[in-house]
Design a protein around this motif. Structure first.
Motif: not given
Lengths: 324, 374
Positions: A14, A17, A20, A158, A162, A223, A228
């Motif tokens: 997490s 993520r 990024t 990922q 990322v 992203y 995401q």
């Protein structure tokens, strides 16, 4: 024990993520600010990128088209920033605030008008997004304690952007410290008059820096909405642009320490979500807001020189006037 | 953010009236393009906005109600700007100031409003001042950049209020993150009560007595900036900090004072929004007013009269925009935010774009070549 391992792996995954977009945006800020152009407008460029990506991906069905649109939209705002601050020597902070305000309004207005979903874009299905990549052997080593899951879920699994962000850090470091462009970029942020004396165009150099900023902000925005997340929501950046700026300050305007700052902020964010209502040893249940504000407090303390000292590029914030 | 410099020979009336008019026009052109892009007719949309904002008593009272908060935040941004500081923290200062006002209204339950008001004003100003003073102190004594610190303080304010309204201050047995309602005796008189006292009947409208307080503040700021020693010191520090220090002015103290006053002014938003309208402490009651204050101050060119006028303009935009989005589903009320951004861009960041052209246009004809190169 296995529970703890799982918890750690999920926290790390997490963190990656969440870090990024911060990494991409703070590297974006790195180029602009090291060239002497303060950029409060990271937030707005990211937000615009997020909207352009989600809208385009929803219409065309291609995440690549979405990414391209995000970069293009963010570049337009970067050009506006450059036009105001470099060409017309306007106040850089005010220009950044203008860009954030325009982005906040425009994305909401266009999303509402084009998709009629109250300021959102349609939910994207998996074909319209950048999904997690499956690494070879991830299933095979899954059984290995801790490391197996770490390989499968933190290092692997990922999405493409990322890895792009991960690569952007050494790439930025190389560009800034090992290339002629990088040397000039840093010089123009410290002493533009010297660069000018050497016969190099200060505006053109700064424009290139600002355009790289736009490019990276566009990727960061894409992203958020098509990797995401699965669509755009009003104000979905929610201060990430400012946090990225804080990470850049925390990293003293250098790529690797900035990366560390982003990871720290992302980890507090990931932790905050997991500590909601959990009683900790010694202190008991802490209001999540206290963990949430740690990045902001840290930035304030650091800027004030209470925890180390962060000194911005010397010419940052000043327009360059040639004939003087 | 540069205060209007008068080095290019632009006449005063042009700086004060023509430039803002051009900026507004440019903003209207851009917003028309946006309205066109979403497939609507800009002329009828803008006409509808004007009608919604000033075409009826109700519309006008909403316009004035929005303008009240904007006068506070616009003055806050302007006064910091006179001292050479860009205060982006109006949003957080208004939020925390509202906490002070709200706590006073909660505590002084049985008191009549006219007794509560001075205490509430003091508390709001004090809380806001503290939230502005800390970044000011850090700028003056520790060299931290005021812009970044005030942004961080906005986030801190937001987290603080979410915490307080979600826990310690939440109304007992309620789920919504708001405090309990203030006692009715503490409510500021609104249009309805004032009209009733004069023998008229009006519907319930948000416009209340705090508009007068805002106008008083505008007058006070005018006096402070141009007719007191503190004001002179602020303007000197804003114009040239080194020169100010050389003249024996303590730049540090001046910066802290300017930020405290700036925060105090922003902190008064709660008088209008909480004691005047919401009658309880709510989440995000300041709703962007602090940020809009930046556009208001820039457009008003830092002068209280200009700020009152541009507050009216932005108040009208808020109200007109809200009406517009009721009528046209396709147009989001956030259109106002776009206009606000374009105004900041043109009158703030791009102020050097129109100025030279205008100065050339308005230059007296006689010595066309001489004095061209300054």
């Amino acid at each position: 024990m296995d529970d703890t391992a799982l918890w750690i792996v999920s926290l790390l995954a997490s963190t990656v993520r969440l870090a990024t977009p911060l990494v991409l945006a703070s590297l974006a800020g790195f180029y602009s600010e090291r060239a002497g152009v303060v950029d409060i407008g990271l937030e707005g460029k990211m937000l615009t990128g997020a909207f352009a990506a989600a809208a385009t991906a929803a219409v065309t069905g291609s995440p690549w088209a979405g990414l391209a649109a995000a970069i293009a939209a963010s570049l337009v705002l970067a050009l506006v920033h450059g036009f105001a601050c470099i060409t017309h020597r306007g106040d850089q902070v005010v220009a950044g605030v203008a860009i954030n305000t325009i982005a906040a309004g425009l994305t909401a207005v266009l999303a509402n008008a084009w998709f009629d979903l109250g300021g959102r874009t349609p939910s994207l299905d998996s074909g319209q997004r950048f999904l997690g990549l499956h690494f070879p052997l991830a299933e095979a080593v899954r059984g290995v304690p801790l490391l197996g899951r770490f390989y499968g879920e933190v290092i692997g699994g990922q999405n493409l952007l990322v890895y792009l962000a991960v690569l952007a850090v050494p790439a930025t470091s190389w560009v800034a410290y090992r290339t002629r462009f990088g040397l000039r970029l840093r010089a123009v942020g410290e002493n533009p008059a010297a660069v000018d004396t050497a016969g190099i165009s200060v505006p053109w150099l700064r424009y290139r820096a600002v355009l790289i900023t736009g490019l990276l902000c566009g990727v960061a925005g894409a992203y958020l909405s098509i990797a995401q997340g699965a669509g755009f929501q009003e104000n979905m950046t929610a201060g990430k642009g400012y946090l990225a700026l804080a990470a850049l300050i925390l990293g003293k305007w250098r790529p690797y320490p900035t990366l560390a700052g982003c990871l720290l902020f992302a980890a507090t964010d990931a932790l905050q979500a997991r500590l909601q209502g959990v009683a900790l040893p010694v202190v008991g249940a802490v209001p999540v807001q206290i963990i949430e504000v740690l990045p902001y407090i840290l930035t304030v303390l650091l800027l004030a020189g209470f925890v180390g000292k962060s000194i911005p590029p010397k010419a940052a914030g000043q327009a360059y006037v040639k004939d003087r | 953010m540069s205060a209007s410099t008068n080095t290019d020979g632009l006449p005063r009336w042009a700086t004060l009236a023509l430039l803002p008019a051009i900026n507004l026009f440019a903003a209207l052109v851009v917003s028309s393009l946006v309205i066109l892009a979403i497939g609507q007719d800009p002329v009828s949309a803008l006409a509808f906005m004007v009608k919604g904002a000033v075409g009826s008593g109700t519309g006008l009272s909403y316009t004035l109600y929005y303008a009240t908060s904007l006068i506070f935040t616009g003055l806050a941004v302007a006064i910091a700007n006179h001292a050479g500081l860009f205060n982006i923290g109006g949003e957080g200062q208004a939020y925390v100031g509202g906490l002070g006002t709200g706590l006073v209204c909660l505590a002084l339950s049985g008191w009549p409003w006219y007794a509560v008001l001075p205490v509430a004003v003091l508390a709001g100003a004090l809380f806001g001042a503290v939230w502005g003073l800390i970044p000011g102190y850090l700028q003056a004594y520790r060299g931290s950049h005021i812009v970044i610190t005030t942004i961080m303080f906005n986030f801190l304010a937001s987290a603080l209020m979410v915490y307080l309204l979600g826990g310690p201050l939440i109304e007992h047995g309620q789920m919504a993150p708001e405090s309990r309602e203030f006692a009715e005796s503490t409510f500021l008189p609104a249009v309805k009560e004032i009209a009733a006292a004069l023998g008229y009947r009006t519907p319930t409208l948000p416009l209340n007595l705090s508009l007068l307080l805002a106008l008083l503040c505008a007058a006070g700021v005018w006096f402070l900036i141009w007719h007191t020693r503190w004001g002179f010191q602020m303007r000197t520090v804003g114009a040239n900090e080194a020169a100010a220090r050389y003249a024996g002015i303590s730049a540090r103290t001046t910066i802290v004072i300017a930020m405290a006053i700036s925060g105090a002014l922003a902190g008064l938003v709660g008088i209008n929004e909480l004691q005047g309208v919401q009658h309880r402490i709510t989440l995000n009651f300041q709703a962007g007013m602090g940020f809009t204050g930046i556009a208001v101050a820039l457009m008003g060119r830092g002068h209280p009269v200009g700020i009152v006028l541009s507050s009216l303009l932005f108040g009208a935009l808020y109200q007109g925009g809200a009406e517009l989005s009721f009528e046209y589903n396709e147009i989001s009320p956030r259109l106002v935010v776009v206009i606000q951004g374009v105004v900041i861009l043109f009158s703030g960041a791009l102020e050097h774009m129109f100025r030279p052209a205008l100065a050339r246009l308005l230059k007296p004809k006689a010595p066309a070549t001489a004095g061209q190169r300054a």
